[in-house]
Scaffold this motif. Structure first.
Motif, mmCIF file in Angstrom:
data_model
loop_
_atom_site.group_PDB
_atom_site.id
_atom_site.type_symbol
_atom_site.label_atom_id
_atom_site.label_comp_id
_atom_site.label_asym_id
_atom_site.label_seq_id
_atom_site.Cartn_x
_atom_site.Cartn_y
_atom_site.Cartn_z
ATOM 1 N N LYS A 1 65.820 9.490 -6.319
ATOM 2 C CA LYS A 1 65.880 8.050 -6.100
ATOM 3 C C LYS A 1 64.459 7.472 -6.101
ATOM 4 O O LYS A 1 63.575 7.976 -5.417
ATOM 5 C CB LYS A 1 66.548 7.755 -4.762
ATOM 6 N N PRO A 2 64.229 6.390 -6.870
ATOM 7 C CA PRO A 2 62.891 5.779 -6.883
ATOM 8 C C PRO A 2 62.627 4.948 -5.625
ATOM 9 O O PRO A 2 63.555 4.410 -5.027
ATOM 10 C CB PRO A 2 62.932 4.882 -8.131
ATOM 11 N N SER A 3 61.358 4.870 -5.245
ATOM 12 C CA SER A 3 60.925 4.004 -4.152
ATOM 13 C C SER A 3 59.947 2.949 -4.677
ATOM 14 O O SER A 3 59.970 1.807 -4.250
ATOM 15 C CB SER A 3 60.247 4.818 -3.062
ATOM 16 N N VAL A 4 59.082 3.353 -5.623
ATOM 17 C CA VAL A 4 58.125 2.443 -6.263
ATOM 18 C C VAL A 4 58.161 2.721 -7.759
ATOM 19 O O VAL A 4 58.045 3.875 -8.180
ATOM 20 C CB VAL A 4 56.683 2.655 -5.740
ATOM 21 N N ILE A 5 58.337 1.657 -8.555
ATOM 22 C CA ILE A 5 58.275 1.807 -10.017
ATOM 23 C C ILE A 5 57.235 0.853 -10.573
ATOM 24 O O ILE A 5 56.901 -0.158 -9.942
ATOM 25 C CB ILE A 5 59.644 1.564 -10.698
#
Length: 174
Positions: free
Chosen positions: A52-56
């Protein structure tokens, strides 16, 4: 949970927006963004589990107008540091005063609103500054929407701690 918040950075690492994890994953999957930080957990499909991404960060630069602060009573008081702009008294018991009264063409906008104590607001009444023989301590201006205003509510959540270095990095360049 796929609706957790994800920080979206522009190509130059400037914080742009917050979206949910599912939207962020779609941007990454289509090659429009890259993941810089991961959150706990995964986004699952029928066959795979993806981190799961947190910062893109977006691959391309997005141009957009600078965000504006919302004009509210509270924001006027914060801008004026809870200080009457006529006498300098600091208090939480303030009113909003139109520098140029509304019935004289004064508009309800940042440059025409100031915090005033009840005594000064009553003394000025519906007169102009010249007619009331009063002066302002500071000229009212629209404040800039900084990263604390835009993303501060998300930073209270420990889950978003990886955001801090990206959000406050842009704050030093402003």
């Amino acid at each position: 949970m796929n609706n957790s918040a994800v920080l979206v950075l522009n190509q130059n690492y400037e914080p742009l927006n917050v979206c949910n994890a599912r939207r962020a994953f779609v941007l990454v999957d289509r090659g429009k963004a890259e993941i810089l930080e991961h959150a706990e957990g995964a986004i699952r499909s029928a066959l795979h589990a993806f981190p799961k991404p947190s910062v893109i960060r977006l691959i391309y630069m997005i141009r957009r107008p600078r965000p504006q602060m919302r004009l509210t009573r509270r924001e006027v008081f914060v801008r004026d540091r809870y200080t009457c702009q006529y006498c300098g008294k600091q208090t939480r018991d303030l009113t909003i005063d139109h520098v140029t009264p509304k019935h004289r063409g004064g508009r309800h906008e940042w440059e025409n609103l100031v915090a005033a104590c009840r005594n000064c607001n009553h003394r000025k009444g519906s007169k102009t500054l010249a007619e009331s023989r009063m002066t302002l301590l500071r000229e009212p201006r629209a404040p800039r929407a900084d990263v604390r205003y835009l993303f501060g509510s998300y930073l209270a959540d420990e889950q978003n701690d990886p955001w801090r270095s990206y959000v406050f990095l842009s704050d030093t360049r402003s």
